[in-house]
Each structure stands twice: as structure tokens, then as C-alpha cells.
Design a protein around this motif. Structure first.
Motif, short mmCIF file in Angstrom:
data_model
loop_
_atom_site.label_atom_id
_atom_site.label_comp_id
_atom_site.label_asym_id
_atom_site.label_seq_id
_atom_site.Cartn_x
_atom_site.Cartn_y
_atom_site.Cartn_z
N ARG B 85 -20.63 -80.96 -13.88
CA ARG B 85 -19.54 -80.55 -13.18
C ARG B 85 -18.17 -80.93 -13.62
N THR B 86 -18.24 -82.26 -14.18
CA THR B 86 -16.71 -82.78 -14.43
C THR B 86 -16.28 -82.06 -15.34
N CYS B 87 -14.86 -81.84 -15.15
CA CYS B 87 -14.09 -81.00 -16.26
C CYS B 87 -12.87 -81.79 -16.61
N ILE B 88 -12.37 -81.24 -17.74
CA ILE B 88 -10.94 -81.75 -18.06
C ILE B 88 -10.40 -80.62 -17.97
N VAL B 89 -9.13 -80.84 -17.22
CA VAL B 89 -7.98 -79.79 -16.89
C VAL B 89 -7.06 -80.29 -17.82
N VAL B 90 -6.55 -79.37 -18.74
CA VAL B 90 -5.61 -79.83 -19.86
C VAL B 90 -4.23 -79.29 -19.31
N VAL B 91 -3.32 -80.07 -19.00
CA VAL B 91 -2.13 -79.68 -18.32
C VAL B 91 -1.03 -79.95 -19.62
N ASP B 92 0.09 -79.21 -19.27
CA ASP B 92 1.13 -79.30 -20.36
C ASP B 92 2.43 -79.44 -19.40
N ILE B 93 2.82 -80.80 -19.11
CA ILE B 93 3.97 -80.74 -18.39
C ILE B 93 5.27 -81.37 -19.10
N LYS B 94 6.16 -80.35 -19.14
CA LYS B 94 7.33 -80.74 -19.99
C LYS B 94 7.18 -81.35 -21.20
N ASN B 95 6.33 -80.68 -21.89
CA ASN B 95 5.91 -81.15 -23.23
C ASN B 95 4.84 -82.13 -23.22
N VAL B 96 4.47 -82.70 -22.52
CA VAL B 96 3.43 -83.68 -22.48
C VAL B 96 2.16 -83.01 -22.10
N THR B 97 1.45 -83.51 -23.10
CA THR B 97 -0.06 -82.71 -22.81
C THR B 97 -0.89 -83.81 -22.46
N LEU B 98 -1.64 -83.27 -21.36
CA LEU B 98 -2.57 -84.29 -20.79
C LEU B 98 -3.81 -83.92 -20.12
N GLY B 99 -4.83 -84.60 -20.37
CA GLY B 99 -5.99 -83.77 -19.87
C GLY B 99 -6.52 -84.72 -18.30
N LEU B 100 -6.89 -84.14 -17.47
CA LEU B 100 -7.27 -84.64 -16.07
C LEU B 100 -8.60 -84.54 -15.81
N ILE B 101 -9.35 -85.59 -15.49
CA ILE B 101 -10.51 -85.43 -15.49
C ILE B 101 -10.83 -85.46 -14.02
N VAL B 102 -11.26 -84.22 -13.61
CA VAL B 102 -11.80 -83.76 -12.12
C VAL B 102 -13.09 -83.70 -12.01
N ASP B 103 -13.50 -83.71 -10.59
CA ASP B 103 -14.87 -83.84 -10.39
C ASP B 103 -15.61 -82.29 -10.56
N ALA B 104 -14.66 -81.30 -10.27
CA ALA B 104 -15.14 -79.82 -10.43
C ALA B 104 -13.95 -79.02 -10.25
N VAL B 105 -13.96 -77.82 -10.97
CA VAL B 105 -12.72 -77.06 -10.59
C VAL B 105 -13.40 -75.81 -9.77
N GLU B 106 -12.65 -75.43 -8.89
CA GLU B 106 -12.93 -74.65 -8.03
C GLU B 106 -12.46 -73.13 -8.35
N GLU B 107 -11.28 -72.84 -8.19
CA GLU B 107 -10.85 -71.31 -8.27
C GLU B 107 -9.35 -71.43 -8.51
N VAL B 108 -8.86 -70.06 -8.68
CA VAL B 108 -7.63 -70.01 -8.72
C VAL B 108 -7.11 -69.24 -7.60
N LEU B 109 -6.08 -69.69 -6.64
CA LEU B 109 -5.81 -69.22 -5.52
C LEU B 109 -4.21 -69.08 -5.21
N ILE B 110 -4.19 -68.06 -4.50
CA ILE B 110 -2.77 -67.54 -4.44
C ILE B 110 -2.24 -68.23 -2.84
N ILE B 111 -1.24 -69.16 -3.04
CA ILE B 111 -0.84 -69.62 -1.85
C ILE B 111 0.57 -69.11 -1.68
N ALA B 112 1.35 -68.55 -0.61
CA ALA B 112 2.60 -68.29 -0.80
C ALA B 112 3.35 -69.35 -0.17
N ALA B 113 4.49 -69.50 -0.92
CA ALA B 113 5.43 -70.55 -0.45
C ALA B 113 5.55 -70.83 1.21
N GLN B 114 5.45 -69.81 1.92
CA GLN B 114 5.55 -70.14 3.38
C GLN B 114 4.34 -70.83 3.84
#
Lengths: 677, 164
Positions: B85-114
Motif C-alpha cells: 500500500r506504500t505509495c509515492i505521491v508526486v507533487v509539484d510545488i513551485k516548480n520543484v518536483t518531489l515524491g512523497l512516500i506515504v503509508d497509503a493514499v486514501e481519497e480525494v475530499l472536498i473540504i470547504a474553507a470554513q
């Protein structure tokens, strides 16, 4: 240009072209100063000025345009009247001054700022120069005469004319301007002026359009009659007229060469809707000139080349992945291997071609140095000449970029500290004019650039003394070779030292030079003879992108060593192993002692092979020093595409970059020079 | 015209308030979806010497070399063996590409600002507090919203420079 301004591509092109033209101009003018005459280059200079003026005006950089224009006036005068008493050095100053101004403006534009410079001072200087020129030749006036011989300009712009006409075609045209457009005579004048870029032997009627305002009426009623000859095809001439402002209609006839007035072709074109947009027209014309001049070359965006290079690199790796796939091992696949060989041949050819596209001669970089020498010599009141050898030597584009600054620095040092003042030279029995030699030549996979001056040389004692003070020397002084002593000036910290710079110079920023050269995988060495001069030798690789590498295995990791650095590899014989009192291991090879570096220790890698007798020794050499790297085993040789480590990781000492292996894994490329120090 | 303009706005909004959530042990973290380029399975990582422990090394992502960091180690949690279940989440933050090793990816959620509140300020706050910029409430659960900028540019990176 980060913003998606629609103007951006045009602007990029403008910046690129202008910079190129400026470089060319600088070079021409310096050459002409040396040879003391403009005859050979004047038409070229004129053309550059003209293009500069045109494209700047098109991009609405009026200050650049007016500077170019004012210089153009000067050159126009020189070309037409061929004055005898031109002060070439002053003229060169004038041009360089203008070039600097335009360069500054272009740099501003390039960085997304506005071109804010004021051209007044520069223009005023040209005007002064021009009037001082004219004083020498009072009989001539500035009135522009358009029956001038423009043949050189045309031979430059006409090269790619598709009409393939044996000679020139004589055209006859009668044109009518729009009613109520006003100032017909001025418009006719402008037209003639523009036409003069395209054609020659222009005769027009009425003649005195500028002086006599009454011609306006004549042109209005009877039209403006022009005959001219050009090598251009009818289409181009037609297009030219179509692009003229406020033109209502025109008749264009081709006149036979022998002046028989038999019209071969006759066309009447009525322009119902003339295009009033001047900048566009100018752009179109300018573009046409550009493309014609550069018929067999195209300029390519460097980033596209980089992508292509990357892709080819991928291809090479993919090819290795397929043809050397471990699953194929032990299978008899004759046909497969035959095809694989074919594939390999093509990929390697492709690779070579892409590499060669990226190769550019050093000449532009070298010629920049002319300017530096000239400026320095004037400022320091010394006399020196720059000799350039092997400027055609080609290196990779990205190397050129990194080599320019260090070279400039070294040349500057050579003039500043190396070459003595003229008086001192004479007393020493040397020729009055100092000589600096800038030479490039290919040496195997490397390019060797030497900067040699015949100046005073380095002061060994001073350097040694300073090195002692800085604690750079631990051994007895006598054990150091001259070369090693001189290399101290490349150390950081030596730069700020006044004592050394005062006496022997060559301190300021030399560590930066050395660092920059190291960054592109090059090396620098210093050699000097007191009283006879100093030689700096720079050895740089031809390209950074692809190297031959030897893959070695340490534990589960794979490292790549550049083949050029490898001297030999061998299994250790116990009797050759020596340990010193600090338990440092060394190996005696043919009477020389080399330190051992256990890679697994250096890189903290887990491995089973820790006994020196079990693994393999790879002797690598950098900066003339050998070091034995201890690895588990050799894997094999492979062409590798060098990739930089991600910026997030920053630079790790001992690692030059990374590369992809045949199986898609990543191997680290060892930085032999860094491991050695 | 106004319709088109609205559509454009909608388009821009599709990533708003969306978070990719992943777990480290029992905690669930969220990272703004606009930073995430892809999620890949665990790969063989090439180690690089002289780097902080949490930087695992580099991987070959279709010809592109990207660094990967172990988020567990980054947050000073105990190392856990990688599994299916270990995953690498590839993120691109300000043109820096980075892989984040995490235990498991869950889901995509909508969380309103409030629904996002600031994390409580502890004086002796746990280490990873620094990387949390908010706490998102989703039903009964809470998700820790990562401060991606911090993750990348925290002063540890500058100490990294000193090492090299």
C-alpha cells in the motif's frame, strides 16, 4: 518571457538578432581598427546598422533606432565620400559606445523591463563626429543621393532570390498615390528610399522631389515614374509596391535589358484598400530580408534542442533496455540480434547528429575578447595585441556559455597583471607591444584552451609566502613542483590578497574561474616563467551531455565512472598494499603510491564485499593525481546520458550527476576530481 | 459572454477545496490537489550519500529524475517497512518536483474553507506541527492539512546546503 504576451516571440527574435548583429558589428569594427581601414567592411557595417535601425523601429524601440540611425549617417558619409582623414580609433570608440548603449537597452528588454535609455548623448556624439568629418570635406553635403551603388547590400540580400535571373531585370513603374493623401513628394521620396534597398540604378521622374514642393502636384496628376534594376523577381517587386502606403494603383513593366522598350509583361494593379498599417509592412519586409540572408541556417530554441537531446538519450537507454534485456540471456536469437545491431547503429548515428547540432565554434566567444583587450589597453595605457588561434574549434552550446566568463577573466588578468607597461617592456628588451595568445584545439575528447601572455610572469616566492601564511602548505617548500605552487592562486582566499596581486597579480577571483571551469567538468592549470610570461591551460570536455561510463557495483548501488578518468582496473595483490601510521591504505603501482578509497565507506552503502582482495580496484586520475576506488565488481561499459541531480537535493560532494541504466534504474556518476581532493 | 466567463471560473474552481488525503499510521493528512501530479507505487530508490535521513534518494519517473522523501521520517515518526500500500505521491510545488512516500493514499475530499480551522498552538508542540497549516473537519473525522510550502522549504533544507 514568462508572460504569454503575443509580442513575446517577436521580442525574442528581436533580442536574439540584435545581439547577434551587435556582436558581428563589434567584431567588424575592431578588425577594421586593427587594419586601419574600413573599405572591406563598410558595406557590412552599413547593412548591420540598417537592420538594427529597422528592427528596432519596428519594435518601437525608438532610442535604439535613432542611435543606429545616427551611426548609419556617419557610415553613409564615409562610404560615399571616402574621406582620407578618418580617426579610426575615434570612430571605433563611437561605434563601441553605441553598441554598448544598444546592448544595455536590449538587455533591459530581454529582462522584461522597458528600454528606458536616452539616446541623446550617443546620437550627439555621432553628430559631432560626422560634422568634424565633414569639416575635412566641406564640398560635400549630407543630401542623400539615391543613385548610389548599393551593389554590396544587394549581393547580401539577394542571395536566395528565387527568380534565378541571369542578371538584373530592369523594371519600369508608374505609381499613383491615394487622392488627398497629401505630401506626395515626400511619399515618393520614402518610396525611393525603401526601393533603394531592393534595387539599384533608380531613376525617377520628377527628379527634384525633395527640393521642389511643386512636384507634389505633378505626381498627383501624372503619377510618379520610376525605373530601376534589380535581381528580384517580379513577384517580389510587386509585393514591395503592394506594401507601400497610400498607394492607389501602379503599373509595373519589365523592360528588356537592352533597353528595348518592349514590355514583356504588363500589369496594372489597383489597390482598393491599401494597407495603412505601417509597422506590419515594415515587419514583413524586414522578415523577408532576414529569411533570405539566412537561407541555409535556422535558429532553434535551445530548450527544444535540450528536449531533443533528452529524447535521444532516452532512446539510447531504451535501446539498451531492449537489446540487453536480461530475459534474452542464453537464447539463440540470431535474427533478433541482427535487427538489434541495426537499431543500435541508427541510434548511435542519431545521437552523434544531435550532438553535432549542438556544437558551435568558439569564434564568437573568442572575438568578444578582442573588445576586452582593446578596452583594457586603453584604460591601463598599455600596449597589447590579442592573437586568436583555432577559433573554429567546436564545443557544446552549454559549454560555450560557461566558458565565456572565465575566459574573459583570464584575458583581463593577462592584460592587467601580466603585460607590463610599454616602458618597462622596452627596458627589459621585449617588444613594446605585449602579446596575448588565445588558442583552442581539440585534444581527444577534450578541448584545450590556452591563454598565454608574454608578460612578467608569476612571483613564486610571494605565492609561497602567502601559501604558508594561509596554511596551505604543510610539506617542505622544496617538495612542491612549480605547477603546484602556481596552482595556489586558484585557491579561494588568495583572491583578496593584496600583496600577491600587487606584485604578480592574477589573484582576483581566480578561485571563481577555477570553480566555473570545474563546474563543467574541466580543469585549469597554471604555468609561468618569471619575465617571460604566464600560460593558463583550460581543459574542457567537448560536451556535457553524453559520456562513456563504466558501471560499477557497490552493494545494491550502481555507480558510473567516466571512462576518461579511468586509468586501469585490477585485483589487489596483497604485497602491493601499504598502510601508513594512521592506517590509511595505499597501493604501490609501478613505483608510485596511490591512496585507496573504499566507496562503500565513503557513501555509507551496505555491502558484503569488504575485503580488498575480493572486490575490484579502479584507478582513476584527476588533476594528475591517481586514486584507487574500491568497488564490489565491474558491471560494464555503457554510453550514458548525464542528468543533473534534482535541485532539491543540492550538490553532493563526489557525485557529478546521475544517469539512467538499461533496466530503468538510476546510477550516480562519480565526480572523480571531488573524490580525489 | 457572461456564460463563458462563468465557465472559465468553474474551470478554475475545480481544484478548489479539494484535498488528496493519505495516511501515516492512524493519522490522515490532506494536501491540496493542485500540487499533486500523480500517484505511483513504490519504486526502487537510488540512495544518495550525505543527505538527511528522510531523503530516500532519487527515482526515475519516465526519464525524469525526481527526489523522494519519506514523509514518516520527515515528521520524525518511526520508519515502517514499505508494503503493497506504500505509495509515492508526486507533487509539484513551485516548480520543484518531489515524491512523497506515504503509508497509503486514501481519497480525494472536498473540504470547504470554513471547515478548516487553525491548529491549536502548543508551546511544546509536536514536531510535525510545523508542517500543518490547518485542521479540516470532515464529518466526525479530522484531516491534517499540510503546509506544502513548509514541507519543501523548511529551514532543514538550508541546513542541507551546509552539509554539502
Amino acid at each position: 518571457m514568462a508572460n504569454n504576451d503575443s509580442k513575446a516571440p517577436m521580442l525574442d527574435l528581436f533580442v536574439f538578432e540584435t545581439n547577434q548583429l551587435l556582436e558581428q558589428l563589434e567584431r567588424l569594427i575592431l578588425d577594421s581598427e586593427k587594419s586601419g581601414g574600413l573599405e572591406v567592411v563598410i558595406n557590412e557595417v552599413f547593412r548591420i546598422m540598417h537592420t538594427l535601425k529597422g528592427s528596432a523601429a519596428m519594435m518601437m524601440f525608438n532610442d535604439i533606432s535613432s542611435v543606429a540611425h545616427s551611426l548609419e549617417d556617419v557610415f553613409f558619409y564615409i562610404r560615399e565620400t571616402k574621406p582620407q582623414s578618418v580617426d579610426y580609433s575615434e570612430l571605433t570608440d563611437l561605434v563601441l559606445n553605441a553598441v554598448d548603449f544598444i546592448k544595455g537597452e536590449v538587455a533591459k528588454v530581454e529582462n522584461g523591463a522597458d528600454a528606458t535609455g536616452d539616446s541623446y548623448v550617443v546620437c550627439e556624439k555621432s553628430r559631432e563626429f560626422l560634422s568634424s568629418l565633414k569639416e575635412g570635406h566641406p564640398k560635400l553635403t549630407d543630401t542623400t543621393n539615391f543613385d548610389i551603388d548599393d551593389s554590396t547590400i544587394h549581393s547580401l540580400t539577394d542571395v536566395s532570390d528565387t527568380s534565378k535571373g541571369e542578371g538584373e531585370i530592369r523594371y519600369e513603374a508608374r505609381i499613383f498615390f491615394d487622392e488627398d493623401c497629401g505630401m506626395e513628394n515626400i511619399r515618393a521620396f520614402t518610396l525611393i528610399h525603401e526601393l533603394s534597398e531592393l534595387a539599384e540604378n533608380i531613376v525617377h521622374s520628377p527628379m527634384d522631389i525633395l527640393e521642389n514642393d511643386a512636384t507634389s502636384e505633378v505626381i498627383k496628376n501624372e503619377g510618379f515614374q520610376i525605373t530601376f534594376s534589380t535581381q528580384k523577381s517580379l513577384e517580389i517587386v510587386q509585393e514591395f509596391f503592394c506594401n507601400t502606403m497610400f498607394l492607389k494603383e501602379f503599373n509595373l513593366n519589365v523592360v528588356a535589358d537592352d533597353s528595348v522598350k518592349k514590355a514583356q509583361q504588363k500589369k496594372v494593379i489597383v489597390l482598393d484598400d491599401p494597407i495603412p498599417d505601417e509597422p506590419v509592412n515594415a515587419a514583413g519586409k524586414e522578415m523577408e530580408q532576414q529569411t533570405e540572408g539566412a537561407q541555409s541556417f535556422i535558429s532553434v530554441n535551445v530548450s527544444k534542442m535540450d528536449i531533443l537531446m533528452d529524447l535521444v538519450g532516452e532512446l539510447v537507454i531504451a535501446e539498451a533496455m531492449v537489446t540487453q534485456n536480461p530475459e534474452l540471456q542464453g537464447l539463440r536469437l540470431d535474427k533478433f540480434y541482427k535487427s538489434a545491431r541495426q537499431l543500435r547503429k541508427i541510434t548511435s548515428e542519431l545521437q552523434d547528429t544531435v550532438m553535432s547540432i549542438r556544437m558551435v565554434p568558439l569564434s564568437a566567444t573568442f572575438h568578444k575578447m578582442n573588445r576586452i583587450v582593446r578596452d583594457m589597453v586603453r584604460k591601463l595605457d598599455k600596449e597589447a595585441q590579442l592573437e586568436i588561434i583555432g577559433e573554429q574549434t567546436e564545443v557544446d552550446k552549454n559549454i560555450i556559455e560557461s566558458i565565456s566568463d572565465p575566459l574573459m577573466h583570464l584575458i583581463r588578468n593577462a592584460v592587467d597583471h601580466g603585460i607590463e607597461p610599454a616602458q618597462e617592456r622596452i627596458t627589459q628588451g621585449k617588444p613594446k607591444v605585449g602579446k596575448i595568445r588565445l588558442e583552442a584545439k581539440s585534444a581527444g575528447g577534450d578541448v584545450l584552451i590556452t591563454i598565454q601572455d608574454d608578460g612578467g610572469g608569476l612571483n613564486k616566492e610571494k605565492i609561497l609566502k602567502k601559501a604558508w601564511e594561509r596554511g596551505l602548505i604543510e610539506k617542505e617548500e622544496t617538495s612542491l613542483s612549480d605547477n603546484q605552487i602556481y596552482s595556489f592562486i586558484l585557491q579561494p582566499g588568495f583572491s583578496t590578497n593584496d600583496t600577491v596581486t600587487e606584485f604578480s597579480g592574477r589573484g582576483v577571483g581566480m578561485d571563481v574561474v577555477a570553480k566555473n571551469i570545474e563546474k563543467i567538468g574541466g580543469t585549469i592549470s597554471v604555468d609561468s616563467i618569471v619575465g617571460e610570461g604566464t600560460t593558463m591551460s583550460i581543459r574542457i570536455p567537448l560536451t556535457l551531455a553524453i559520456i562513456d561510463g563504466m558501471n560499477i557495483k557497490v552493494g545494491n548501488s550502481i555507480y558510473t565512472i567516466p571512462i576518461i578518468a579511468i586509468k586501469e582496473s585490477f585485483r589487489l595483490k596483497e604485497q602491493n598494499l601499504i598502510k601508513d601510521t594512521n592506517n590509511n591504505e595505499m597501493i604501490m603501482i609501478r613505483g608510485e603510491c596511490h591512496p585507496v578509497l573504499r566507496l562503500y565507506e565513503r557513501f555509507q552503502v551496505k555491502t558484503e564485499v569488504k575485503d580488498l582482495r575480493e572486490g575490484i580496484m579502479v584507478m582513476v586520475e584527476a588533476d594528475g593525481k591517481g586514486i584507487c576506488l574500491f568497488a564490489d565488481s565491474l558491471i560494464g561499459q555503457q554510453q550514458v546520458v548525464v542528468k543533473a541531480l534534482p535541485s532539491y537535493i543540492k550538490k553532493t560532494k563526489g557525485i557529478a550527476g546521475c544517469t539512467l541504466l538499461g533496466d530503468g534504474g538510476v546510477s550516480l556518476i562519480l565526480d572523480v576530481a571531488a573524490l580525489n581532493s | 459572454m457572461s456564460e463563458i466567463a462563468e465557465n472559465v471560473l468553474d474551470e478554475e474552481d475545480t481544484q478548489k477545496d479539494k484535498f488528496l488525503t493519505f495516511s501515516l499510521g492512524t493519522e490522515v493528512y490532506g494536501i491540496e490537489i493542485k500540487f499533486v501530479t500523480e500517484i505511483i507505487g513504490m519504486q526502487s530508490v537510488t540512495e544518495i550519500p550525505d543527505l538527511p535521513e528522510y531523503v530516500q534518494g532519487i527515482i526515475n519517473l519516465r526519464g525524469k529524475i525526481i527526489p523522494v522523501i519519506d514523509v514518516r521520517l520527515r515528521f520524525k515518526k518511526v520508519y515502517r517497512e514499505y508494503n503493497d500500500r506504500t505509495c509515492i505521491v508526486v507533487v509539484d510545488i513551485k516548480n520543484v518536483t518531489l515524491g512523497l512516500i506515504v503509508d497509503a493514499v486514501e481519497e480525494v475530499l472536498i473540504i470547504a474553507a470554513q471547515e478548516i480551522v487553525l491548529p491549536p498552538q502548543f508551546d511544546n508542540g509536536s514536531y510535525h506541527q510545523r508542517f500543518i497549516k490547518g485542521i479540516g473537519k470532515v464529518g466526525k473525522d479530522v484531516k491534517l492539512i499540510l503546509d506544502s510550502d513548509r514541507l519543501l522549504n523548511d529551514n532543514e533544507v538550508s541546513s542541507l546546503e551546509k552539509i554539502c
